[in-house]
Design a protein around this motif. Sequence first.
Motif, PDB file in Angstrom:
ATOM      1  N   SER A 198       3.026  45.736   8.719  1.00 58.39           N
ATOM      2  CA  SER A 198       1.623  45.527   8.361  1.00 58.39           C
ATOM      3  C   SER A 198       1.095  44.284   9.050  1.00 58.39           C
ATOM      4  O   SER A 198       1.789  43.283   9.161  1.00 58.39           O
ATOM      5  CB  SER A 198       1.466  45.357   6.849  1.00 58.39           C
ATOM      6  N   ASP A 231      -1.925  43.123   7.991  1.00 59.46           N
ATOM      7  CA  ASP A 231      -3.107  42.915   7.165  1.00 59.46           C
ATOM      8  C   ASP A 231      -3.317  41.485   6.692  1.00 59.46           C
ATOM      9  O   ASP A 231      -4.376  41.145   6.201  1.00 59.46           O
ATOM     10  CB  ASP A 231      -3.078  43.856   5.951  1.00 59.46           C
ATOM     11  N   ILE A 232      -2.278  40.640   6.797  1.00 61.07           N
ATOM     12  CA  ILE A 232      -2.499  39.241   6.438  1.00 61.07           C
ATOM     13  C   ILE A 232      -2.576  38.423   7.722  1.00 61.07           C
ATOM     14  O   ILE A 232      -1.599  38.291   8.462  1.00 61.07           O
ATOM     15  CB  ILE A 232      -1.391  38.707   5.512  1.00 61.07           C
ATOM     16  N   GLU A 233      -3.744  37.961   8.024  1.00 59.94           N
ATOM     17  CA  GLU A 233      -4.005  37.111   9.191  1.00 59.94           C
ATOM     18  C   GLU A 233      -3.480  37.697  10.492  1.00 59.94           C
ATOM     19  O   GLU A 233      -3.027  36.961  11.371  1.00 59.94           O
ATOM     20  CB  GLU A 233      -3.415  35.714   8.968  1.00 59.94           C
ATOM     21  N   GLN A 234      -3.497  39.025  10.608  1.00 58.42           N
ATOM     22  CA  GLN A 234      -3.181  39.628  11.905  1.00 58.42           C
ATOM     23  C   GLN A 234      -1.752  39.412  12.372  1.00 58.42           C
ATOM     24  O   GLN A 234      -1.421  39.670  13.517  1.00 58.42           O
ATOM     25  CB  GLN A 234      -4.090  39.017  12.995  1.00 58.42           C
ATOM     26  N   LYS A 244      -9.366  34.131  14.663  1.00 54.71           N
ATOM     27  CA  LYS A 244      -8.018  34.676  14.818  1.00 54.71           C
ATOM     28  C   LYS A 244      -8.067  36.158  15.146  1.00 54.71           C
ATOM     29  O   LYS A 244      -7.367  36.653  16.027  1.00 54.71           O
ATOM     30  CB  LYS A 244      -7.265  34.517  13.495  1.00 54.71           C
ATOM     31  N   LYS A 276      -4.449  42.289  22.583  1.00 51.77           N
ATOM     32  CA  LYS A 276      -3.484  43.374  22.360  1.00 51.77           C
ATOM     33  C   LYS A 276      -3.967  44.681  22.966  1.00 51.77           C
ATOM     34  O   LYS A 276      -3.194  45.424  23.565  1.00 51.77           O
ATOM     35  CB  LYS A 276      -3.230  43.560  20.860  1.00 51.77           C
ATOM     36  N   LEU A 280      -1.838  47.463   2.221  1.00 47.03           N
ATOM     37  CA  LEU A 280      -1.820  46.051   1.841  1.00 47.03           C
ATOM     38  C   LEU A 280      -3.220  45.432   1.845  1.00 47.03           C
ATOM     39  O   LEU A 280      -3.636  44.787   0.878  1.00 47.03           O
ATOM     40  CB  LEU A 280      -0.881  45.263   2.767  1.00 47.03           C
ATOM     41  N   GLY A 281      -3.963  45.672   2.932  1.00 47.31           N
ATOM     42  CA  GLY A 281      -5.311  45.104   3.029  1.00 47.31           C
ATOM     43  C   GLY A 281      -6.229  45.634   1.937  1.00 47.31           C
ATOM     44  O   GLY A 281      -6.982  44.877   1.310  1.00 47.31           O
ATOM     45  N   ILE A 318      -5.363  44.120  -1.431  1.00 50.02           N
ATOM     46  CA  ILE A 318      -5.871  42.754  -1.578  1.00 50.02           C
ATOM     47  C   ILE A 318      -7.362  42.759  -1.931  1.00 50.02           C
ATOM     48  O   ILE A 318      -7.795  42.080  -2.864  1.00 50.02           O
ATOM     49  CB  ILE A 318      -5.629  41.939  -0.283  1.00 50.02           C
ATOM     50  N   LEU A 339     -10.059  37.378   5.403  1.00 46.52           N
ATOM     51  CA  LEU A 339      -9.388  36.452   4.489  1.00 46.52           C
ATOM     52  C   LEU A 339      -8.273  35.676   5.172  1.00 46.52           C
ATOM     53  O   LEU A 339      -7.683  36.139   6.148  1.00 46.52           O
ATOM     54  CB  LEU A 339      -8.798  37.237   3.316  1.00 46.52           C
ATOM     55  N   LEU A 370       3.699  39.819   1.476  1.00 53.38           N
ATOM     56  CA  LEU A 370       3.957  41.229   1.745  1.00 53.38           C
ATOM     57  C   LEU A 370       5.058  41.752   0.823  1.00 53.38           C
ATOM     58  O   LEU A 370       4.935  42.824   0.224  1.00 53.38           O
ATOM     59  CB  LEU A 370       4.358  41.417   3.215  1.00 53.38           C
ATOM     60  N   ASN A 393       0.681  52.336   9.691  1.00 52.41           N
ATOM     61  CA  ASN A 393       1.794  51.480  10.088  1.00 52.41           C
ATOM     62  C   ASN A 393       2.700  51.150   8.918  1.00 52.41           C
ATOM     63  O   ASN A 393       3.843  50.794   9.082  1.00 52.41           O
ATOM     64  CB  ASN A 393       1.267  50.155  10.656  1.00 52.41           C
ATOM     65  N   GLU A 394       2.146  51.217   7.706  1.00 51.41           N
ATOM     66  CA  GLU A 394       2.873  50.694   6.551  1.00 51.41           C
ATOM     67  C   GLU A 394       3.791  51.719   5.896  1.00 51.41           C
ATOM     68  O   GLU A 394       4.795  51.372   5.300  1.00 51.41           O
ATOM     69  CB  GLU A 394       1.874  50.155   5.518  1.00 51.41           C
TER      70      GLU A 394
END
Lengths: 229, 479
Positions: free
Chosen positions: A205, A207-210, B27, B35, B136-137, B140, B158, B187, B223-224
């Motif tokens: 994942s 999803d947290i800060e890429q 970021k 990418k 996950l996203g 959250i 975030l 995670l 992906n997860e």
Amino acid sequence: MSGRDMSGREAILGKLRVAAGGGSADAARQEAVEKRLARPPRGLIPARGQLEGEARIALFCQMAEAVTATVARVRKADDVPRAVTHYLRARNLAPRVRMGADRRLKAMNWSAQKSLEIGHGPAAPQDEVGVSHAFAGVAETGTVALVSGKDNPTTVNFVPENHIIIVDAKDIAGDLESVISRLRRKYGRGEMPRVLNLVTGPSRSGDIEQTMLLGAHGPRALHLIVVDG
Amino acid sequence: MEVSSPQFKQKSRKALADEQLQRAMGKAKAGFIGKRRKAVDALPEFEALRSSARAIKDHTLAHLDLYLEAYERKVIASGGRVHWAETAEDACQAVLDICRAVGARTVTKGKSMITEEIALNDFLEKNDIRPVETDLGEYIIQLRGEHPSHIIGPALHLNKEQVEEDFRRVHDKLPAGRDLSQPESLLGEAREILRPQYFAADVGITGANFLVAETGTSIIVTNEGNGDLTQTLPRVHIVVASIEKVVPTLEDASQILRVLARSATGQDTSVYTTLSTGPRRPGDPDGPEEYHVVLLDNGRSSMLGTEFHEMLRCIRCGACMNHCPVYHAVGGHAYGWVYPGPMGAVLTPSLVGVEKSGHLPNASTFCGRCESVCPMQIPLPRMMRHWREREFERGLNPATQRFGLGLWAFFARRPRLYRLATSLTIPALSGLGRRTGWFRSLPLAGGWTRHHDLPAPEARTFMQQWRDRDTRKQEGGVA
Ligand code: SF4
């Protein structure tokens, strides 16, 4: 179909038909659709995977490793159980695995691995390691294709934290289109297994800060055992 | 979700002043662009695949009624059911009926923008069914009571400190002294919390990236692995998908898959591509006993054959927003509805009405990058201009041209944005204006050049000239 579904269906299809020209050229449209469904064009296949023999297998392994799968190669099917035990030991995992009743797996010499415990059937939360046999591999992307069926539970592919997949080298295709052709031969035209899982590396994942992190909800580790013979 | 797009400008101003958001967006931008570039450069056939993908969707849209009927026949033949929903309300009701029929209390959900579009979670909650987001996203932002700010990275806005705060607040049964300073630990915690939910849920709901007419198959790309647990463990699997997701054949899906992940996350392919056809079969040891597809129109059929027709090729990869200077500057929430960025600026007025979407079509510097990276070659800037023209013609906004200029100026005043926007457009503009030195009409910005003549810019921007001058100085050349 309930009344609501029925009226929704007619309303939507009606609007689409009007937008498509109100039925004037319908025979031609119908023919175009039937033709495409009966003889699917293959499309554009990238050159990358179009290799033969060892070069194709090597590309498959390289692409899989690039997405952080680990790969081991063995000479014959009977070497697989030892390779599994070896992997578990190297990873400090308990000698217990979960697998379906796939005949290729069953034919392997598991009893030689004295300490290895094997559970059959679908996976449960306490299972730490799942073992599956792939239907095919795709060299272009390092992907393995798994099909569900009475001997191949889908839960084995997703519930345990570690997933070991056995791939026969002869089943590694250059591209996904070749795997699709094989599926059609096996299941019939227009037919599919209930689930086809295309797996490329372990779960992750961003999803947290890429930051890409391994082990989201599916397996944290993916180990491929390629059987040469 | 309520549409708050008319407040775009106010929200943008707030977003620009939000340091935390600015850090997160900085970021995101750096990550996505680099990418994608790398993945695209590594595949020589990428451009040709874009054209191939586009041709497939164009063909499908021209025969959409027929492919949907073919798809439906195959779903039924494989033991599944199809529910046609004209509106968001119809779709929500169809899902609720299926849930009620099996007495469902909890449903797990894989990531799905369509269920955001129809506001399914709110509807289920109102009817005493608890939806649990498992991506996950999405998990959250569900904890935070927010909506996704990006179509593939819902929590993109975030920072990890905010996520930690939410986890401490919600997971209050866990030891207070635990270390959550690293993304890995966050995670891991989400994984542990969600695991039992998959097993407890009565119904699993996913979206679909593709529906395949040839076989009646739905495809999800993740992906997860959360989507797979969501659709495998509960007794019922519901797929909610819009009508333009259909493609004719498996090969067609494969072609488009080659451009999807590369454009979205810069991966050659996502970790899990899952093709599902019908419910559990005789002898199957696992899998759902019921398989339903809710097919949603919600305004799409009215886009066919209009100047927004091509928007229906969209595969929701997010590349257009990942490369949009306006999106980078203000984030996804400023757009005020489910779909942000350039694709949102076109889609929102189409789906909720131009009168409700305010100035979204003006949320652009018209730099053209969105179109240049869109894997489906959708002419996004041209469509935004169409909306502006419609807005203008209908007199919805008497100050359209003034506002257009105002928004341009609003972004142009921010140097970071200005640099990005101008470095691409200026060479093209100066070519056009060369003959007279003035434009009467600026490509892609007709809404306001209609009323303002603009001086043709020099081929190089001021900043580029300044840099070049510096370099020359260092090399000992003329100043
Ligand atoms: S408009 Fe194009 S770039 Fe944007 S999300 Fe859709 S397909 Fe991707």
